[in-house]
Design a protein around this motif. Structure first.
Motif, PDB file in Angstrom:
ATOM      1  N   ILE A 136      33.970  56.458  60.851  1.00  8.48           N
ATOM      2  CA  ILE A 136      34.882  57.600  60.845  1.00  8.48           C
ATOM      3  C   ILE A 136      35.386  57.864  62.262  1.00  8.48           C
ATOM      4  CG2 ILE A 136      33.732  58.673  58.856  1.00  8.48           C
ATOM      5  CD1 ILE A 136      32.482  60.662  60.827  1.00  8.48           C
ATOM      6  N   PRO A 137      36.568  58.481  62.400  1.00  9.14           N
ATOM      7  CA  PRO A 137      37.071  58.844  63.733  1.00  9.14           C
ATOM      8  C   PRO A 137      36.165  59.893  64.383  1.00  9.14           C
ATOM      9  CG  PRO A 137      38.815  58.909  62.079  1.00  9.14           C
ATOM     10  CD  PRO A 137      37.520  58.796  61.328  1.00  9.14           C
ATOM     11  N   GLY A 138      36.020  59.810  65.669  1.00  8.44           N
ATOM     12  CA  GLY A 138      35.135  60.720  66.369  1.00  8.44           C
ATOM     13  C   GLY A 138      35.576  62.168  66.364  1.00  8.44           C
ATOM     14  N   TRP A 139      36.866  62.433  66.104  1.00  7.19           N
ATOM     15  CA  TRP A 139      37.368  63.806  66.152  1.00  7.19           C
ATOM     16  C   TRP A 139      37.049  64.610  64.904  1.00  7.19           C
ATOM     17  CZ3 TRP A 139      40.478  64.469  62.025  1.00  7.19           C
ATOM     18  CH2 TRP A 139      41.166  63.342  61.529  1.00  7.19           C
ATOM     19  N   MET A 140      36.545  63.974  63.855  1.00  6.79           N
ATOM     20  CA  MET A 140      36.288  64.697  62.615  1.00  6.79           C
ATOM     21  C   MET A 140      35.164  65.711  62.781  1.00  6.79           C
ATOM     22  SD  MET A 140      36.588  62.153  59.343  1.00  6.79           S
ATOM     23  CE  MET A 140      38.185  61.624  58.745  1.00  6.79           C
ATOM     24  N   SER A 141      35.290  66.802  62.091  1.00  7.06           N
ATOM     25  CA  SER A 141      34.256  67.826  62.107  1.00  7.06           C
ATOM     26  C   SER A 141      33.078  67.391  61.242  1.00  7.06           C
ATOM     27  CB  SER A 141      34.808  69.145  61.571  1.00  7.06           C
ATOM     28  OG  SER A 141      35.099  69.019  60.174  1.00  7.06           O
ATOM     29  N   ALA A 142      31.965  68.100  61.373  1.00 11.06           N
ATOM     30  CA  ALA A 142      30.787  67.784  60.566  1.00 11.06           C
ATOM     31  C   ALA A 142      31.092  67.933  59.081  1.00 11.06           C
ATOM     32  CB  ALA A 142      29.626  68.692  60.971  1.00 11.06           C
ATOM     33  N   GLU A 143      31.889  68.932  58.726  1.00  9.60           N
ATOM     34  CA  GLU A 143      32.245  69.141  57.319  1.00  9.60           C
ATOM     35  C   GLU A 143      33.109  68.002  56.807  1.00  9.60           C
ATOM     36  OE1 GLU A 143      34.417  72.487  54.425  1.00  9.60           O
ATOM     37  OE2 GLU A 143      34.252  72.800  56.591  1.00  9.60           O
ATOM     38  N   GLN A 144      34.094  67.578  57.611  1.00 11.12           N
ATOM     39  CA  GLN A 144      34.936  66.446  57.208  1.00 11.12           C
ATOM     40  C   GLN A 144      34.108  65.176  57.074  1.00 11.12           C
ATOM     41  OE1 GLN A 144      37.726  66.949  60.507  1.00 11.12           O
ATOM     42  NE2 GLN A 144      39.395  67.210  59.025  1.00 11.12           N
ATOM     43  N   GLU A 145      33.190  64.982  58.025  1.00 13.74           N
ATOM     44  CA  GLU A 145      32.319  63.807  57.941  1.00 13.74           C
ATOM     45  C   GLU A 145      31.538  63.809  56.641  1.00 13.74           C
ATOM     46  OE1 GLU A 145      28.108  62.474  59.876  1.00 13.74           O
ATOM     47  OE2 GLU A 145      29.701  62.986  61.304  1.00 13.74           O
ATOM     48  N   ARG A 146      30.948  64.939  56.288  1.00 21.59           N
ATOM     49  CA  ARG A 146      30.155  65.037  55.065  1.00 21.59           C
ATOM     50  C   ARG A 146      31.007  64.706  53.831  1.00 21.59           C
ATOM     51  NH1 ARG A 146      28.584  69.639  55.973  1.00 21.59           N
ATOM     52  NH2 ARG A 146      30.087  70.834  54.726  1.00 21.59           N
ATOM     53  N   ASP A 147      32.230  65.257  53.793  1.00 22.56           N
ATOM     54  CA  ASP A 147      33.104  65.020  52.642  1.00 22.56           C
ATOM     55  C   ASP A 147      33.519  63.553  52.549  1.00 22.56           C
ATOM     56  OD1 ASP A 147      32.938  67.682  52.015  1.00 22.56           O
ATOM     57  OD2 ASP A 147      34.885  68.220  52.892  1.00 22.56           O
ATOM     58  N   TRP A 148      33.849  62.955  53.696  1.00 24.13           N
ATOM     59  CA  TRP A 148      34.290  61.565  53.688  1.00 24.13           C
ATOM     60  C   TRP A 148      33.142  60.607  53.370  1.00 24.13           C
ATOM     61  CZ3 TRP A 148      38.559  59.185  52.906  1.00 24.13           C
ATOM     62  CH2 TRP A 148      39.778  59.788  53.204  1.00 24.13           C
ATOM     63  N   VAL A 149      31.955  60.886  53.856  1.00 23.22           N
ATOM     64  CA  VAL A 149      30.810  60.027  53.528  1.00 23.22           C
ATOM     65  C   VAL A 149      30.572  60.042  52.024  1.00 23.22           C
ATOM     66  CG1 VAL A 149      28.306  59.806  53.707  1.00 23.22           C
ATOM     67  CG2 VAL A 149      29.677  60.156  55.766  1.00 23.22           C
ATOM     68  N   ALA A 150      30.597  61.234  51.414  1.00 18.75           N
ATOM     69  CA  ALA A 150      30.405  61.335  49.972  1.00 18.75           C
ATOM     70  C   ALA A 150      31.485  60.562  49.218  1.00 18.75           C
ATOM     71  CB  ALA A 150      30.395  62.800  49.541  1.00 18.75           C
ATOM     72  N   GLU A 151      32.727  60.672  49.709  1.00 14.31           N
ATOM     73  CA  GLU A 151      33.830  59.971  49.050  1.00 14.31           C
ATOM     74  C   GLU A 151      33.697  58.455  49.181  1.00 14.31           C
ATOM     75  OE1 GLU A 151      37.469  59.047  47.136  1.00 14.31           O
ATOM     76  OE2 GLU A 151      36.060  60.729  47.038  1.00 14.31           O
ATOM     77  N   MET A 152      33.314  57.964  50.350  1.00 15.12           N
ATOM     78  CA  MET A 152      33.193  56.526  50.543  1.00 15.12           C
ATOM     79  C   MET A 152      32.022  55.956  49.738  1.00 15.12           C
ATOM     80  SD  MET A 152      35.837  55.957  52.239  1.00 15.12           S
ATOM     81  CE  MET A 152      35.648  54.192  52.499  1.00 15.12           C
ATOM     82  N   VAL A 153      30.936  56.709  49.636  1.00 14.06           N
ATOM     83  CA  VAL A 153      29.824  56.271  48.786  1.00 14.06           C
ATOM     84  C   VAL A 153      30.305  56.161  47.345  1.00 14.06           C
ATOM     85  CG1 VAL A 153      27.597  56.943  47.810  1.00 14.06           C
ATOM     86  CG2 VAL A 153      27.990  57.150  50.276  1.00 14.06           C
TER      87      VAL A 153
END
Length: 213
Positions: free
Chosen positions: A31-48
């Motif tokens: 993921i891009p380093g600028w993403m927030s913790a909330e965005q990271e959590r959402d994107w990880v769930a989506e990629m899984v």
């Protein structure tokens, strides 16, 4: 099936897209380093979710039970081995420490490691063709590999298994023709005459002669 362990890797590049790939048993999400913790959590769930959906579509039709695995083996024998390989049974067995699969030509039985249940279908198909071919030719000679290479994804599947072994540090080193070992789980100890203990190693990279049998 339980979700895979996930590792997140952040990139300093602002334009980097979110992506994911398998590394052994883990799923690595970039993921891009600028993403927030909330965005990271959402994107990880989506990629899984996306990876699991993709893998589910690609899994072997024989993964559900031994009967389905046997049916798949017979289909592959008919398609790639002219129907000459006639196994008496093909079944899933508990994970073998140094083998992906094994075959005993004397009684035409084939065993496939549970570790491969969730592998892509084309990889399981290769392992099945490999073991089925031992019912036609016990030795790893040109005749053997001329049959196996009728399956068009042979080299790709060998590379996948070697990569899986390396990434997960499985230590799978057995090859067809190894002496009997004590690494089989209870109930599937090596039998006399077993030649098909497949550890994921392939033939030499020289082309096999199309000798047939």
């Amino acid at each position: 099936m339980a979700s895979p362990p996930v590792e997140v890797r952040r990139s300093a590049r602002r334009k980097r897209m979110v992506s994911a790939r398998r590394e052994g048993e883990r799923l690595v999400v970039f993921i891009p380093g600028w993403m927030s913790a909330e965005q990271e959590r959402d994107w990880v769930a989506e990629m899984v979710r996306r990876v699991e959906a993709s893998e589910a579509r690609r899994r072997s039709p024989g993964r559900n039970n031994d009967e389905a695995l046997m049916r798949r083996g017979l289909e592959l024998s008919k398609r790639w081995l002219e129907g000459r390989a006639r196994p008496s049974s093909i079944r899933w067995v508990p994970t073998m420490r140094t083998r992906w699969a094994s075959c005993t030509p004397d009684d035409a039985t084939i065993r496939i490691s549970e570790r491969l249940r969730d592998a892509p279908g084309w990889v399981v198909d290769y392992v099945l063709v490999h073991e089925l071919t031992h019912l036609l030719s016990a030795a790893h000679d040109d005749v053997f590999w001329s049959w196996v290479r009728r399956y068009p994804r042979t080299e790709r599947a060998i590379g996948y298994l070697e990569g899986l072994n390396a990434a997960a540090e499985l230590g799978i080193t057995g090859v067809d023709g190894d002496p009997a070992t004590a690494d089989e789980p209870d109930g599937v100890a090596d039998a006399d005459g077993e030649v098909g203990g497949f550890g994921g190693t392939g033939p030499g990279r020289e082309p096999a002669r199309a000798t047939g049998t």
